[in-house]
Design an enzyme around this catalytic site. Structure first.
Site, PDB file in Angstrom:
ATOM      1  N   LYS A  30       0.765  -1.320   0.037  1.00 41.53           N
ATOM      2  CA  LYS A  30       0.116  -0.065  -0.128  1.00 41.53           C
ATOM      3  C   LYS A  30       0.914   1.318   0.043  1.00 41.53           C
ATOM      4  CE  LYS A  30      -3.730  -2.891   0.765  1.00 41.53           C
ATOM      5  NZ  LYS A  30      -4.700  -3.025  -0.323  1.00 41.53           N
TER       6      LYS A  30
HETATM    7  C1  LIG Z   1      -5.921  -3.943   0.445  1.00 46.30           C
HETATM    8  C2  LIG Z   1      -7.195  -3.545   0.671  1.00 46.30           C
HETATM    9  C3  LIG Z   1      -8.170  -4.064   1.684  1.00 46.30           C
HETATM   10  C4  LIG Z   1      -7.664  -4.825   2.888  1.00 46.30           C
HETATM   11  O1  LIG Z   1      -6.594  -4.442   3.315  1.00 46.30           O
HETATM   12  P1  LIG Z   1      -5.683  -5.891   4.538  1.00 46.30           P
HETATM   13  O2  LIG Z   1      -4.823  -5.176   5.067  1.00 46.30           O
HETATM   14  O3  LIG Z   1      -5.202  -6.428   3.211  1.00 46.30           O
HETATM   15  O4  LIG Z   1      -6.845  -6.544   4.965  1.00 46.30           O
HETATM   16  C5  LIG Z   1      -9.340  -3.289   1.963  1.00 46.30           C
HETATM   17  N1  LIG Z   1      -9.817  -2.739   0.710  1.00 46.30           N
HETATM   18  C6  LIG Z   1      -9.098  -2.383  -0.317  1.00 46.30           C
HETATM   19  C7  LIG Z   1      -9.802  -1.519  -1.409  1.00 46.30           C
HETATM   20  C8  LIG Z   1      -7.693  -2.813  -0.530  1.00 46.30           C
HETATM   21  O5  LIG Z   1      -7.088  -2.331  -1.429  1.00 46.30           O
END
Ligand SMILES: *Cc1c(COP(=O)(O)O)cnc(C)c1O
Length: 369
Positions: A186
């Site tokens: 991210k």
């Molecule tokens: C990555 C992501 C999530 C989930 O996050 P995690 O930390 O992997 O549980 C939820 N919504 C979106 C749009 C994402 O890109």
């Protein structure tokens, strides 16, 4: 050598001493769970957003799930969102016992088509859940108006939009709650799993603090269920504190990469990401579109460049969500996109050399079609 769609190793090399110092700081601290680093990160992450409170949790999926529960969403309720998202958005809604309700996305920017939301509201609707997909914000003004009119809350899925802005508003500060993921890829990524919620409502923040900690208050007394163990890890929090100080530098790096793609891929017939006027896009992923996507991916294999598709399966077409009852064809823009989009390598430390290799390969392949 493979060019990866995302690779943290050059960044680690540059930040190594600081990150190892973060680990050492926690190991020496005497408190390995919910200690000074989580508290420090929460204060700083809330301040970055100008929000009243941040509650760190174990991942982004649970940030959404606990956020919804803190807003009182549960079995029998409906939550309006999109199918053109990462599956965890919908897994989290489903996990509260509420029913996800989908609207389609817009064909030009792939974001929630807010003009479809009013028709999706029923007497069971409790919450609107916009996803700031790929790094730019959904049009929030019409959602806020609908929410106010119908007495609904808004939870923003900011897992892909750390630091994104709409006008002067930073992503995550329009709704009652925003949920963030710090999954390593991210825009703000940990060295493992992590997540957070922000809110400016004190009672929602208190509820979130309990929900992540067995439903307990300071007295070690469980006040509410269903509850969870969803704590943000102390070591990830300290790493995130260090990296939060560099978030604006990461954003600048992503903008430079996007700019170079825009110049290098102009006039090729590939549809490049479109930034909505007034939005500042943080390019979590660099999603391009072409009707011959599968041929392009096949031919790019010869160049050893890794590509991703975000996302190959619209959530409503997945077996796990068949019970929601969305037939093929029910979300036509979302379904068409899934067959035509793919993502080019994008991360702040992507070198110009590697990026030029990608641009050259894509140009060659497009010319050969
Ligand atoms: C990555 C992501 C999530 C989930 O996050 P995690 O930390 O992997 O549980 C939820 N919504 C979106 C749009 C994402 O890109």
């Amino acid at each position: 050598m493979t060019t990866y769609v995302w690779d943290y190793r050059a960044e680690y090399e540059a930040e190594r001493l600081d990150l190892l110092d973060a680990v050492e700081t926690v190991f020496n601290s005497g408190q390995l769970v919910l200690g000074a680093s989580v508290r420090g990160f929460e204060t700083e992450f809330a301040a970055y957003h100008g929000a009243g409170y941040c509650v760190g949790v174990d991942n982004g999926t649970n940030a959404i799930k606990l956020g919804l529960q803190a807003l009182g969403v549960g079995p029998g309720d409906e939550v309006i969102t999109v199918s053109n998202t990462a599956a965890p958005t919908v897994v989290a809604i489903d996990g509260t016992g509420a029913t996800p309700v989908f609207v389609d996305v817009r064909a030009d920017d792939f974001l929630m088509d807010t003009s479809q939301v009013a028709a999706a509201i029923t007497e069971r609707t409790k919450c609107l859940l916009p996803v700031h997909l790929y790094g730019q914000c959904v049009d929030m003004a019409p959602l806020k108006e609908l929410a106010d009119q119908h007495g609904l809350s808004i939870l923003e899925d900011c897992a892909q939009a750390h630091g994104a802005r709409q006008g002067d508003t930073i992503a995550g500060t329009t709704g009652e709650v925003a949920a963030f993921s710090f999954y390593p890829t991210k825009v703000l990524g940990a060295y493992g799993d992590g997540g957070a919620t922000i809110t400016s409502d004190e009672s929602v923040a208190k509820r979130l603090q309990r929900l992540r900690y067995y439903g307990m208050d300071e007295r070690y007394y469980t006040l509410e269920t269903p509850a969870h163990n969803s704590r943000l890890d102390e070591m990830q929090a300290e790493i995130l504190r260090r990296k939060l100080g560099r978030l604006d530098t990461y954003l600048a790096g992503r903008w430079a990469v996007a700019q170079r793609y825009e110049e290098g891929l102009a006039g090729t017939g590939l549809e490049l990401p479109r930034t909505v006027p007034g939005n500042s896009h943080v390019y979590y992923v660099y999603v391009v579109r072409h009707p011959r996507r599968d041929d392009i991916i096949e031919r790019l294999k010869a160049y050893d460049i890794q590509l991703n598709i975000s996302y190959p399966w619209p959530v409503h077409t997945m077996t796990g969500f068949a019970h929601l009852g969305y037939a093929a064809g029910s979300l036509p823009v979302t379904e068409a996109l899934a067959t035509e989009i793919f993502s080019l390598p994008m991360y702040p430390s992507l070198s110009e050399d590697l990026q030029d290799k990608v641009i050259h390969a894509v140009r060659e392949v497009l010319a050969s079609l």
